[in-house]
Design a protein around this motif. Structure first.
Motif, PDB file in Angstrom:
ATOM      1  N   GLU A  64       0.843  -1.194   0.000  1.00  0.00           N
ATOM      2  CA  GLU A  64       0.000   0.000   0.000  1.00  0.00           C
ATOM      3  C   GLU A  64       0.881   1.249   0.000  1.00  0.00           C
ATOM      4  O   GLU A  64       1.785   1.393   0.827  1.00  0.00           O
ATOM      5  CB  GLU A  64      -0.931   0.002   1.213  1.00  0.00           C
ATOM      6  CG  GLU A  64      -2.083  -0.986   1.094  1.00  0.00           C
ATOM      7  CD  GLU A  64      -3.127  -0.807   2.182  1.00  0.00           C
ATOM      8  OE1 GLU A  64      -4.327  -0.853   1.858  1.00  0.00           O
ATOM      9  OE2 GLU A  64      -2.746  -0.639   3.348  1.00  0.00           O
ATOM     10  N   GLY A  65       0.609   2.150  -0.958  1.00  0.00           N
ATOM     11  CA  GLY A  65       1.410   3.356  -1.091  1.00  0.00           C
ATOM     12  C   GLY A  65       2.713   3.147  -1.841  1.00  0.00           C
ATOM     13  O   GLY A  65       3.463   4.105  -2.067  1.00  0.00           O
ATOM     14  N   VAL A  66       2.999   1.902  -2.220  1.00  0.00           N
ATOM     15  CA  VAL A  66       4.237   1.575  -2.943  1.00  0.00           C
ATOM     16  C   VAL A  66       3.941   1.111  -4.361  1.00  0.00           C
ATOM     17  O   VAL A  66       4.579   1.554  -5.326  1.00  0.00           O
ATOM     18  CB  VAL A  66       5.028   0.477  -2.195  1.00  0.00           C
ATOM     19  CG1 VAL A  66       6.254   0.056  -3.001  1.00  0.00           C
ATOM     20  CG2 VAL A  66       5.432   0.955  -0.805  1.00  0.00           C
ATOM     21  N   VAL A  91       9.991  -4.413 -11.447  1.00  0.00           N
ATOM     22  CA  VAL A  91       9.771  -5.572 -10.588  1.00  0.00           C
ATOM     23  C   VAL A  91      10.212  -5.164  -9.193  1.00  0.00           C
ATOM     24  O   VAL A  91      11.354  -4.732  -8.998  1.00  0.00           O
ATOM     25  CB  VAL A  91      10.570  -6.800 -11.068  1.00  0.00           C
ATOM     26  CG1 VAL A  91      10.483  -7.917 -10.029  1.00  0.00           C
ATOM     27  CG2 VAL A  91      10.038  -7.288 -12.403  1.00  0.00           C
ATOM     28  N   ILE A  92       9.306  -5.275  -8.232  1.00  0.00           N
ATOM     29  CA  ILE A  92       9.573  -4.843  -6.861  1.00  0.00           C
ATOM     30  C   ILE A  92       9.639  -6.073  -5.955  1.00  0.00           C
ATOM     31  O   ILE A  92       8.772  -6.944  -6.025  1.00  0.00           O
ATOM     32  CB  ILE A  92       8.485  -3.864  -6.377  1.00  0.00           C
ATOM     33  CG1 ILE A  92       8.501  -2.604  -7.256  1.00  0.00           C
ATOM     34  CG2 ILE A  92       8.679  -3.499  -4.907  1.00  0.00           C
ATOM     35  CD1 ILE A  92       7.348  -1.655  -7.008  1.00  0.00           C
ATOM     36  N   VAL A  93      10.675  -6.133  -5.120  1.00  0.00           N
ATOM     37  CA  VAL A  93      10.880  -7.261  -4.217  1.00  0.00           C
ATOM     38  C   VAL A  93      10.711  -6.787  -2.781  1.00  0.00           C
ATOM     39  O   VAL A  93      11.313  -5.780  -2.371  1.00  0.00           O
ATOM     40  CB  VAL A  93      12.277  -7.882  -4.398  1.00  0.00           C
ATOM     41  CG1 VAL A  93      12.400  -9.161  -3.566  1.00  0.00           C
ATOM     42  CG2 VAL A  93      12.551  -8.178  -5.867  1.00  0.00           C
ATOM     43  N   MET A  94       9.882  -7.516  -2.005  1.00  0.00           N
ATOM     44  CA  MET A  94       9.653  -7.178  -0.599  1.00  0.00           C
ATOM     45  C   MET A  94       9.986  -8.374   0.278  1.00  0.00           C
ATOM     46  O   MET A  94       9.808  -9.533  -0.130  1.00  0.00           O
ATOM     47  CB  MET A  94       8.177  -6.801  -0.381  1.00  0.00           C
ATOM     48  CG  MET A  94       7.677  -5.668  -1.234  1.00  0.00           C
ATOM     49  SD  MET A  94       5.941  -5.320  -0.898  1.00  0.00           S
ATOM     50  CE  MET A  94       5.554  -4.240  -2.260  1.00  0.00           C
ATOM     51  N   ASP A  95      10.437  -8.092   1.504  1.00  0.00           N
ATOM     52  CA  ASP A  95      10.650  -9.168   2.465  1.00  0.00           C
ATOM     53  C   ASP A  95       9.340  -9.472   3.172  1.00  0.00           C
ATOM     54  O   ASP A  95       8.308  -8.837   2.910  1.00  0.00           O
ATOM     55  CB  ASP A  95      11.766  -8.812   3.447  1.00  0.00           C
ATOM     56  CG  ASP A  95      11.473  -7.563   4.270  1.00  0.00           C
ATOM     57  OD1 ASP A  95      10.289  -7.158   4.349  1.00  0.00           O
ATOM     58  OD2 ASP A  95      12.416  -6.987   4.837  1.00  0.00           O
ATOM     59  N   ARG A  96       9.360 -10.428   4.095  1.00  0.00           N
ATOM     60  CA  ARG A  96       8.116 -10.849   4.740  1.00  0.00           C
ATOM     61  C   ARG A  96       7.536  -9.771   5.658  1.00  0.00           C
ATOM     62  O   ARG A  96       6.374  -9.857   6.054  1.00  0.00           O
ATOM     63  CB  ARG A  96       8.303 -12.166   5.484  1.00  0.00           C
ATOM     64  CG  ARG A  96       9.400 -12.204   6.513  1.00  0.00           C
ATOM     65  CD  ARG A  96       9.387 -13.538   7.270  1.00  0.00           C
ATOM     66  NE  ARG A  96       9.831 -14.646   6.451  1.00  0.00           N
ATOM     67  CZ  ARG A  96       9.650 -15.922   6.779  1.00  0.00           C
ATOM     68  NH1 ARG A  96       9.001 -16.241   7.871  1.00  0.00           N
ATOM     69  NH2 ARG A  96      10.115 -16.882   6.020  1.00  0.00           N
ATOM     70  N   ALA A  97       8.326  -8.736   5.970  1.00  0.00           N
ATOM     71  CA  ALA A  97       7.808  -7.615   6.759  1.00  0.00           C
ATOM     72  C   ALA A  97       7.184  -6.535   5.874  1.00  0.00           C
ATOM     73  O   ALA A  97       6.630  -5.551   6.385  1.00  0.00           O
ATOM     74  CB  ALA A  97       8.932  -7.016   7.592  1.00  0.00           C
ATOM     75  N   GLY A  98       7.259  -6.716   4.548  1.00  0.00           N
ATOM     76  CA  GLY A  98       6.683  -5.743   3.624  1.00  0.00           C
ATOM     77  C   GLY A  98       7.632  -4.647   3.209  1.00  0.00           C
ATOM     78  O   GLY A  98       7.244  -3.725   2.478  1.00  0.00           O
ATOM     79  N   VAL A 100      10.529  -2.938   1.044  1.00  0.00           N
ATOM     80  CA  VAL A 100      11.083  -3.063  -0.303  1.00  0.00           C
ATOM     81  C   VAL A 100      12.594  -3.258  -0.188  1.00  0.00           C
ATOM     82  O   VAL A 100      13.306  -2.404   0.364  1.00  0.00           O
ATOM     83  CB  VAL A 100      10.762  -1.830  -1.165  1.00  0.00           C
ATOM     84  CG1 VAL A 100      11.437  -1.937  -2.526  1.00  0.00           C
ATOM     85  CG2 VAL A 100       9.258  -1.671  -1.340  1.00  0.00           C
ATOM     86  N   VAL A 101      13.084  -4.373  -0.705  1.00  0.00           N
ATOM     87  CA  VAL A 101      14.522  -4.677  -0.608  1.00  0.00           C
ATOM     88  C   VAL A 101      15.228  -4.570  -1.952  1.00  0.00           C
ATOM     89  O   VAL A 101      16.455  -4.462  -1.997  1.00  0.00           O
ATOM     90  CB  VAL A 101      14.741  -6.092  -0.009  1.00  0.00           C
ATOM     91  CG1 VAL A 101      14.275  -6.149   1.429  1.00  0.00           C
ATOM     92  CG2 VAL A 101      14.037  -7.165  -0.835  1.00  0.00           C
ATOM     93  N   ASN A 102      14.468  -4.605  -3.054  1.00  0.00           N
ATOM     94  CA  ASN A 102      15.069  -4.480  -4.388  1.00  0.00           C
ATOM     95  C   ASN A 102      14.038  -3.979  -5.384  1.00  0.00           C
ATOM     96  O   ASN A 102      12.826  -4.230  -5.232  1.00  0.00           O
ATOM     97  CB  ASN A 102      15.624  -5.818  -4.883  1.00  0.00           C
ATOM     98  CG  ASN A 102      17.087  -6.013  -4.523  1.00  0.00           C
ATOM     99  OD1 ASN A 102      17.907  -5.110  -4.723  1.00  0.00           O
ATOM    100  ND2 ASN A 102      17.407  -7.160  -3.966  1.00  0.00           N
TER     101      ASN A 102
END
Length: 412
Positions: A64-66, A91-98, A100-102
């Motif tokens: 949300e918001g991303v 392409v957006i990569v997120m960890d399990r906490a949400g 954005v890591v890449n």
């Protein structure tokens, strides 16, 4: 004989998920189920990723918001979420906490194509972290990007072939280069969606596939197609792989097709909903996946809901036989296969599998009988070849003696 015949019901609709907590879907376009039963939904209209269980309880909301226009998702075993954001062209990569890591934007590489846009629609990720991305309007093939160096373009993969008609050949023979340049280009079709199995094989479906460019493809590391499906719907919209390497394909018309790992058709169920909102039918099916209990989940973009199907006793028997047979346990597979034929003697796959089991154990006459019932000419030919070899081995000395005798009599 090439006809589709009705069997017992393969799957029964048991549940509908149209809300995640208090959140409804808005033009949802993709769905993935993890090993622990969590359902990730690309809620495109809501610009977010919803996570739920089979009962519709809200577990997480990501992006949300991303996110701008999430159209495709992939979840790794360690719960990293990859999102194909067509609107953001990333392409957006997120960890399990949400977090954005890449982020991966258009590859800065001359082989990608200077005038080719980067609008990722669907994606999968292999065990090495290499991304396979279908981009809107890119007819060169599936984009391969490695995470190394912040995103390295590896090239195009699994490009569909073009088909050439007799009219195309005739035009090339008689028209000038200027006239040919004005004609529409013969470009390969872009795959609609893709899936990766535990072995790293990539499955794609393409709408309007031909003999050279099948609607359903199973690609190895080199991008070679390993199957030729007996029948593929002209408008496939999603593909997934079950627990027995069985392949599920959903069409935009709402039909769900199940194949074995070699592309032989097992079941067809579902259908088009005419507007009465009947359970088990669809208005626009766009995603399919299977959980560890063989329940089939189908996402309907028009109805904004997920329908859950439970396999029947008949289907469980077929799956049990599939597992045993594909594991090389031919003798153990005979019992469920015989039970399948007891319930439906027209189920060709069971006859074919029993024929293969008899072929493996050397009972060639029985193998021929079952291959004949299954209309499997290749299997029948293999069994007949062995029967002929045995006959020749048993009678070769006699044949030679008779030939010598005939020769001697002729000489006399």
């Amino acid at each position: 004989y090439g006809r589709v015949v009705e069997t017992q019901s393969a799957y029964i609709p048991v549940k509908t998920i149209n809300k995640v907590g208090e959140h409804s879907f808005r033009n949802a376009s993709d769905m993935k189920i993890t090993a622990d039963g969590e359902i990730y939904i690309a809620d495109t209209g809501g610009k977010r990723i919803l996570v739920t269980d089979i009962d519709g309880n809200l577990l997480e909301i990501y992006g949300e918001g991303v996110l701008n226009e999430p159209t495709g998702i992939f979840v790794t075993d360690d719960k990293y979420l990859y999102v194909a954001d067509k609107g953001a062209q990333k392409v957006i990569v997120m960890d399990r906490a949400g977090k954005v890591v890449n982020e991966y934007a258009k590859p800065d590489h001359p082989l990608y194509g200077k005038g080719v846009e980067f609008k990722p629609q669907k994606l999968v990720v292999d065990a090495k972290g290499i991304m396979y991305i279908i981009c809107e309007g890119n007819t060169n093939g599936i984009v391969q990007i490695s995470p190394a160096g912040g995103g390295t373009f590896l090239g195009y993969y699994g490009t569909n072939l073009t088909s050439v008609t007799f009219l195309d050949i005739f035009r090339r023979a008689i028209l000038t280069e200027e006239q040919l340049a004005k004609l529409p280009k013969n470009l390969p079709k872009t795959p609609k969606i893709l899936f990766i199995d535990k072995k790293g094989l990539i499955y794609t479906v393409t709408q309007g596939g031909s003999e050279d460019n099948t609607g359903l493809r199973k690609l190895n590391v080199a991008g070679k197609n390993l199957i030729q499906a007996v029948y593929v719907d002209p408008l496939p919209s999603a593909v997934s792989v079950g627990n027995y390497e069985n392949i599920y394909v959903v069409s935009e018309q709402g039909y769900v097709y199940e194949y074995n790992k070699d592309g032989s058709l097992l079941f067809i169920f579902g259908g088009k909903d005419s507007g009465r909102l009947r359970i088990g039918l669809f208005q626009k099916a766009v995603a399919v996946d299977v959980d560890k209990n063989d329940n089939v989940f189908v996402l309907d973009q028009e109805k904004n809901e997920i329908q859950v199907f439970k396999p029947t006793e008949f289907t469980n028997l077929v799956h049990e036989a599939l597992y045993l047979y594909q594991s090389g346990k031919y003798n153990e597979s005979m019992l469920p296969l015989q039970e399948v034929l007891r319930m439906n003697s027209l189920f060709d796959y069971a006859n074919q599998a029993i024929g293969q089991a008899y072929l493996q154990e050397g009972n060639y006459s029985e193998a021929m009988r079952y291959f004949r019932m299954a209309k499997d000419t290749a299997g029948y030919s293999d069994a007949y070849w062995e029967v002929r070899n045995i006959w020749l081995q048993n009678n070769l000395v006699t044949i030679l003696l008779v030939l010598v005798l005939i020769g001697a009599l002729w000489k006399l």
